[in-house]
Design an enzyme around this catalytic site. Structure first.
Site, PDB file in Angstrom:
ATOM      1  N   HIS A   1      43.865  43.945  52.305  1.00 48.79           N
ATOM      2  CA  HIS A   1      44.959  42.513  51.587  1.00 48.79           C
ATOM      3  C   HIS A   1      46.513  42.962  52.105  1.00 48.79           C
ATOM      4  CE1 HIS A   1      42.006  42.265  48.347  1.00 48.79           C
ATOM      5  NE2 HIS A   1      42.270  43.622  47.722  1.00 48.79           N
TER       6      HIS A   1
ATOM      7  N   GLU B   1      38.398  36.549  42.554  1.00 50.40           N
ATOM      8  CA  GLU B   1      39.079  36.507  43.715  1.00 50.40           C
ATOM      9  C   GLU B   1      39.042  35.142  44.636  1.00 50.40           C
ATOM     10  OE1 GLU B   1      40.166  40.146  45.682  1.00 50.40           O
ATOM     11  OE2 GLU B   1      39.312  40.921  43.932  1.00 50.40           O
TER      12      GLU B   1
ATOM     13  N   HIS C   1      45.267  38.118  42.467  1.00 48.65           N
ATOM     14  CA  HIS C   1      44.712  39.110  41.601  1.00 48.65           C
ATOM     15  C   HIS C   1      44.621  39.831  41.021  1.00 48.65           C
ATOM     16  CE1 HIS C   1      42.031  42.902  43.135  1.00 48.65           C
ATOM     17  NE2 HIS C   1      42.415  42.369  43.979  1.00 48.65           N
TER      18      HIS C   1
HETATM   19  C1  BGC Z   1      38.908  45.208  47.160  1.00 49.11           C
HETATM   20  C2  BGC Z   1      38.579  46.460  45.900  1.00 49.11           C
HETATM   21  C3  BGC Z   1      39.808  46.548  45.222  1.00 49.11           C
HETATM   22  C4  BGC Z   1      40.843  45.990  44.267  1.00 49.11           C
HETATM   23  C5  BGC Z   1      41.714  46.387  44.480  1.00 49.11           C
HETATM   24  C6  BGC Z   1      39.605  44.503  45.285  1.00 49.11           C
HETATM   25  O1  BGC Z   1      39.831  42.896  46.113  1.00 49.11           O
HETATM   26  O2  BGC Z   1      37.686  43.852  46.937  1.00 49.11           O
HETATM   27  O3  BGC Z   1      37.819  46.720  47.056  1.00 49.11           O
HETATM   28  O4  BGC Z   1      39.837  48.056  45.180  1.00 49.11           O
HETATM   29  O5  BGC Z   1      40.484  44.747  45.411  1.00 49.11           O
HETATM   30  O6  BGC Z   1      42.460  47.850  45.234  1.00 49.11           O
END
Ligand code: BGC
Length: 411
Positions: A153, A367, A227
């Site tokens: 991210h 997402e 998210h």
């Molecule tokens: C990821 C997860 C992660 C979550 C929070 C998601 O987009 O795929 O692995 O734990 O975000 O960070």
């Protein structure tokens, strides 16, 4: 007609040619927007203080309501959607996204350790980049690794932790916020100065339409997403395992132990990843399956089925129904992928707005995105933005209710 297309057709109750979800959904992309200077709020939008960042900068909270009473609150820190209230089938309003009521909760050590990215805009690269590096035009770039050996991210300080400039607006379709953020050349190791503009519109057709645009000064990977974690029973309810989920995908991208795609595009048939027919999220989580074991549940990118020639239009990606409340969430997007994350890393250490802990699998994220690790995977659709191009992506979340608990099964 394949089995999965007719299933999608039934569950949406629309013709196959109209699989992009219907006129209201599409109109949201074509709206003309007039922004207002930040001192004068358009009707239906209120601004209040959400507190201060440690460096003294003010965080604003925008409360946006549509004509039907759906209410969304967004802060300019991370573009975080802190609450979203929608009616159940009896008209009772509940907040259906996980989050907090004060900036301190988003900045706390406990929150940073858990790092769930509640409700935030994610950039410059949503999802993972293997080993924190990629090579572009002959040059290798190194990024901070913040998820085992990988970058997740956008790195240590992603777009979710930036203060965005916010301009509220009102248009014929609804009300919303235009958020802008300029990421410096070299920020978190990425090349190019990236000017990013994200528009949230809460439409009077009960949709949250998100329009993402970006321009760069040098070639760089870009993969923006949102998210939010949903619990259609209301945030703070203990589980999403009985939510019925349909994902419009006949393939997904299997991962290794660190959740980096192996490069394979695998058929979902006969696996717990086949959500072409609506299925309770918890129904197959107990199965012995290496992919489920690696991710401790669902945390995978689905390769969305698209209508030929309609790659540039938002097409149906997923539909979620919570039987008791009757709430339905539909997601349409121009993106080729959808990360379905079943809240596997939530562990009860965070307490939400209603004073209840966010326990294991008490929220789910959908997402919309390009595939994880695309900068290192030549067979995946490219995420490279060049200076003569504009990044443009659209995602629409639509909120509705069904009259009957069994609607998905009998439609
Ligand atoms: C990821 C997860 C992660 C979550 C929070 C998601 O987009 O795929 O692995 O734990 O975000 O960070």
């Amino acid at each position: 007609m394949t089995r999965h297309l007719s299933a999608v057709h039934r569950c949406l109750g629309i013709g196959l040619l109209g699989m992009m979800i219907g006129p209201a959904f599409l109109q949201a992309q074509a709206q003309t927007v007039s922004t207002t200077s930040s001192s004068a709020m358009p009707p239906g939008i209120e601004r209040s203080s959400f507190g201060q960042l440690p460096d003294g900068r003010e965080v604003d909270c925008y409360r946006i309501t549509n004509d039907n009473g759906i209410e969304m609150r967004v802060i300019n820190y991370g573009g975080i959607i802190v609450s979203l209230k929608t009616p159940d089938r009896a008209g009772r309003m509940d907040d259906i996204v996980l989050g907090f009521d004060s900036i301190g909760d988003y900045l706390s050590d406990t929150y940073r350790q858990a790092n769930p990215y509640f409700g935030a805009l994610i950039g410059r690269y949503g999802n993972r980049i293997a080993n924190g590096r990629f090579t572009l035009d002959g040059e290798t770039y190194h990024l901070p690794t913040n998820d085992g050996p990988n970058t997740l991210h956008g790195g240590d300080v992603g777009f979710n932790q930036r203060l965005w400039h916010a301009e509220p607006f009102s248009s014929a379709e609804g009300r919303g916020l235009v958020l802008t953020y300029t990421s410096a050349d070299g920020e978190q190791g990425f090349p190019g100065r990236l000017s990013t503009r994200v528009r949230y519109t809460l439409t009077n057709d009960d949709e949250l339409a998100i329009d993402y645009r970006a321009r760069t000064t040098r070639a760089t990977p870009v993969n923006l997403t949102q998210h939010s974690y949903f619990n259609l029973k209301g945030e703070g309810s203990p589980s999403i395992l009985d939510h019925q989920l349909m994902i419009n995908a006949s393939a997904y991208t299997p991962v290794d132990e660190t959740l980096i795609p192996t490069g394979e595009i695998a058929d979902v048939s006969g696996t717990p990843f086949d959500f072409r027919e609506p299925t309770a999220i918890g129904a197959r989580l107990g199965q012995k399956n290496t992919q489920l074991a690696y991710a401790k549940g669902y945390d995978h990118n689905f390769v969305l089925s698209k209508n030929p020639g309609q790659d540039d239009l938002p097409t149906l990606a997923a539909r979620v129904l919570e039987p008791r409340s009757g709430r339905v969430l539909e997601v349409a997007t121009t993106e080729p992928g959808l990360q379905f994350y079943s809240g596997n890393f939530l562990d009860g250490s965070l307490t939400g707005k209603s004073g209840r802990p966010y326990t294991h699998r008490s929220g789910l994220a959908l997402e919309t995105q390009h595939f994880p690790d695309s900068p290192n995977q030549p067979n995946f659709p490219s995420t490279i933005l060049r200076p003569d191009e504009t990044y443009h992506s659209q995602t629409i979340y639509r909120f509705s209710t069904t009259a009957s608990e069994n609607q998905l099964a009998t439609d």
